[in-house]
Write a protein that holds these residues in place. Structure first.
Motif, PDB file in Angstrom:
ATOM      1  N   MET A 175     -14.682  -0.547 -20.026  1.00  0.00           N
ATOM      2  CA  MET A 175     -13.350  -0.665 -19.441  1.00  0.00           C
ATOM      3  C   MET A 175     -13.025   0.639 -18.734  1.00  0.00           C
ATOM      4  O   MET A 175     -13.377   1.707 -19.218  1.00  0.00           O
ATOM      5  CB  MET A 175     -12.303  -0.916 -20.519  1.00  0.00           C
ATOM      6  N   VAL A 176     -12.344   0.533 -17.616  1.00  0.00           N
ATOM      7  CA  VAL A 176     -11.823   1.718 -16.946  1.00  0.00           C
ATOM      8  C   VAL A 176     -10.306   1.633 -17.060  1.00  0.00           C
ATOM      9  O   VAL A 176      -9.694   0.651 -16.616  1.00  0.00           O
ATOM     10  CB  VAL A 176     -12.264   1.800 -15.467  1.00  0.00           C
ATOM     11  N   ILE A 177      -9.722   2.653 -17.673  1.00  0.00           N
ATOM     12  CA  ILE A 177      -8.275   2.688 -17.901  1.00  0.00           C
ATOM     13  C   ILE A 177      -7.699   3.841 -17.094  1.00  0.00           C
ATOM     14  O   ILE A 177      -8.185   4.968 -17.163  1.00  0.00           O
ATOM     15  CB  ILE A 177      -7.967   2.841 -19.400  1.00  0.00           C
ATOM     16  N   LYS A 178      -6.672   3.540 -16.316  1.00  0.00           N
ATOM     17  CA  LYS A 178      -5.995   4.545 -15.479  1.00  0.00           C
ATOM     18  C   LYS A 178      -4.497   4.323 -15.608  1.00  0.00           C
ATOM     19  O   LYS A 178      -4.016   3.192 -15.487  1.00  0.00           O
ATOM     20  CB  LYS A 178      -6.443   4.404 -14.019  1.00  0.00           C
ATOM     21  N   ASP A 179      -3.758   5.391 -15.853  1.00  0.00           N
ATOM     22  CA  ASP A 179      -2.302   5.336 -15.997  1.00  0.00           C
ATOM     23  C   ASP A 179      -1.863   4.282 -17.016  1.00  0.00           C
ATOM     24  O   ASP A 179      -0.894   3.559 -16.814  1.00  0.00           O
ATOM     25  CB  ASP A 179      -1.640   5.078 -14.642  1.00  0.00           C
ATOM     26  N   GLN A 194      -7.980  -1.127 -15.448  1.00  0.00           N
ATOM     27  CA  GLN A 194      -8.306  -1.285 -14.034  1.00  0.00           C
ATOM     28  C   GLN A 194      -9.539  -2.164 -13.840  1.00  0.00           C
ATOM     29  O   GLN A 194      -9.580  -2.979 -12.924  1.00  0.00           O
ATOM     30  CB  GLN A 194      -8.564   0.083 -13.388  1.00  0.00           C
ATOM     31  N   PHE A 195     -10.563  -1.949 -14.662  1.00  0.00           N
ATOM     32  CA  PHE A 195     -11.808  -2.704 -14.554  1.00  0.00           C
ATOM     33  C   PHE A 195     -12.315  -3.028 -15.949  1.00  0.00           C
ATOM     34  O   PHE A 195     -12.131  -2.265 -16.874  1.00  0.00           O
ATOM     35  CB  PHE A 195     -12.885  -1.904 -13.804  1.00  0.00           C
ATOM     36  N   TYR A 196     -12.982  -4.157 -16.034  1.00  0.00           N
ATOM     37  CA  TYR A 196     -13.560  -4.628 -17.285  1.00  0.00           C
ATOM     38  C   TYR A 196     -14.891  -5.280 -16.955  1.00  0.00           C
ATOM     39  O   TYR A 196     -14.980  -6.060 -16.002  1.00  0.00           O
ATOM     40  CB  TYR A 196     -12.632  -5.661 -17.924  1.00  0.00           C
ATOM     41  N   GLY A 217     -22.791   0.892 -10.727  1.00  0.00           N
ATOM     42  CA  GLY A 217     -21.644   0.041 -11.031  1.00  0.00           C
ATOM     43  C   GLY A 217     -20.550   0.799 -11.770  1.00  0.00           C
ATOM     44  O   GLY A 217     -19.360   0.607 -11.521  1.00  0.00           O
ATOM     45  N   MET A 218     -20.948   1.682 -12.677  1.00  0.00           N
ATOM     46  CA  MET A 218     -19.970   2.499 -13.402  1.00  0.00           C
ATOM     47  C   MET A 218     -19.284   3.477 -12.454  1.00  0.00           C
ATOM     48  O   MET A 218     -18.066   3.634 -12.491  1.00  0.00           O
ATOM     49  CB  MET A 218     -20.652   3.275 -14.533  1.00  0.00           C
ATOM     50  N   TRP A 219     -20.078   4.163 -11.629  1.00  0.00           N
ATOM     51  CA  TRP A 219     -19.515   5.114 -10.669  1.00  0.00           C
ATOM     52  C   TRP A 219     -18.529   4.419  -9.730  1.00  0.00           C
ATOM     53  O   TRP A 219     -17.446   4.920  -9.482  1.00  0.00           O
ATOM     54  CB  TRP A 219     -20.615   5.768  -9.837  1.00  0.00           C
ATOM     55  N   TRP A 220     -18.919   3.268  -9.229  1.00  0.00           N
ATOM     56  CA  TRP A 220     -18.089   2.504  -8.304  1.00  0.00           C
ATOM     57  C   TRP A 220     -16.736   2.199  -8.957  1.00  0.00           C
ATOM     58  O   TRP A 220     -15.696   2.391  -8.349  1.00  0.00           O
ATOM     59  CB  TRP A 220     -18.835   1.225  -7.921  1.00  0.00           C
ATOM     60  N   ARG A 221     -16.759   1.733 -10.201  1.00  0.00           N
ATOM     61  CA  ARG A 221     -15.511   1.389 -10.889  1.00  0.00           C
ATOM     62  C   ARG A 221     -14.640   2.623 -11.110  1.00  0.00           C
ATOM     63  O   ARG A 221     -13.422   2.557 -10.967  1.00  0.00           O
ATOM     64  CB  ARG A 221     -15.824   0.692 -12.204  1.00  0.00           C
ATOM     65  N   MET A 222     -15.255   3.739 -11.490  1.00  0.00           N
ATOM     66  CA  MET A 222     -14.480   4.967 -11.726  1.00  0.00           C
ATOM     67  C   MET A 222     -13.876   5.490 -10.430  1.00  0.00           C
ATOM     68  O   MET A 222     -12.741   5.967 -10.426  1.00  0.00           O
ATOM     69  CB  MET A 222     -15.365   6.038 -12.377  1.00  0.00           C
ATOM     70  N   LEU A 223     -14.602   5.415  -9.352  1.00  0.00           N
ATOM     71  CA  LEU A 223     -14.098   5.904  -8.064  1.00  0.00           C
ATOM     72  C   LEU A 223     -12.955   5.047  -7.530  1.00  0.00           C
ATOM     73  O   LEU A 223     -12.042   5.563  -6.897  1.00  0.00           O
ATOM     74  CB  LEU A 223     -15.231   5.971  -7.033  1.00  0.00           C
ATOM     75  N   LEU A 224     -13.010   3.743  -7.793  1.00  0.00           N
ATOM     76  CA  LEU A 224     -11.962   2.845  -7.301  1.00  0.00           C
ATOM     77  C   LEU A 224     -10.699   2.868  -8.169  1.00  0.00           C
ATOM     78  O   LEU A 224      -9.661   2.404  -7.736  1.00  0.00           O
ATOM     79  CB  LEU A 224     -12.489   1.418  -7.187  1.00  0.00           C
ATOM     80  N   ALA A 225     -10.827   3.379  -9.398  1.00  0.00           N
ATOM     81  CA  ALA A 225      -9.673   3.391 -10.300  1.00  0.00           C
ATOM     82  C   ALA A 225      -8.648   4.406  -9.849  1.00  0.00           C
ATOM     83  O   ALA A 225      -8.884   5.349  -9.181  1.00  0.00           O
ATOM     84  CB  ALA A 225     -10.125   3.685 -11.722  1.00  0.00           C
TER      85      ALA A 225
END
Length: 174
Positions: free
Chosen positions: A147-151, A155-157, A166-174
């Motif tokens: 999971m990517v959690i922002k604020d 954001q992503f699961y 795929g991990m980098w992409w999700r972190m950059l878009l968050a």
């Protein structure tokens, strides 16, 4: 000397193969995204559970507070999970560049888990979820789950195998 027809035939075969691979990648990506959406239907995107815990190294973590500073990659995994053995090295790389907190689900005692981490040479922070209570709070039923959690919001699961890009992409878009 190569005949012109032979080189055209080879080129058309290569182009056909590349087209088939591209189609398979698109279908796989769409299927994977649909599967993630279906699996995440019970997970709230806001009002996430408050995950405050201690890592095996004795460091306190507060996922929601951390997420207001920068995106946090939250990784649910287990020492017993075969797919996790392919995903965990990528998570370890991510932990050197981003905020990462991992939750080891039902993976035994702190000592046993520490030995496992040392053997695998993983440096990512680990919260030992001995009884699976934290994973249940987050409605995690499949390992690995990222999971990517922002604020304070999800954001992503994704669950199952996830690549480093795929991990980098999700972190950059968050």
């Amino acid at each position: 000397m190569t005949k012109p027809n032979a080189s055209k035939s080879l080129l058309s075969k290569v182009l056909y193969g590349a087209k088939q691979i591209a189609i398979m990648l698109v279908v796989f990506t769409l299927f994977s995204a649909a599967l993630d959406l279906w699996r995440s239907k019970d997970i709230p995107t806001d009002n996430l559970p408050d995950l405050k815990a201690m890592t095996l190294n004795g460091e306190p973590v507060d996922i929601l507070a951390m997420s207001y500073q920068e995106p946090v990659l939250l990784y649910f995994w287990g020492t017993w999970c075969p797919v996790c053995s392919f995903v965990s090295p990528s998570v370890d790389i991510m932990a050197s560049q981003y905020s990462v907190v991992t939750v080891a689900m039902n993976s035994g005692s702190d000592e046993k888990l520490s030995q496992y981490l040392k053997h695998k040479q993983y440096d990512f922070p680990v919260v030992n979820d001995k009884k699976g209570l934290l994973s249940r709070d987050f409605s995690v039923n499949v390992t690995p789950t990222l999971m990517v959690i922002k604020d304070g919001e999800l954001q992503f699961y994704t669950s199952g195998f996830t690549s480093l890009p795929g991990m980098w992409w999700r972190m950059l878009l968050a």
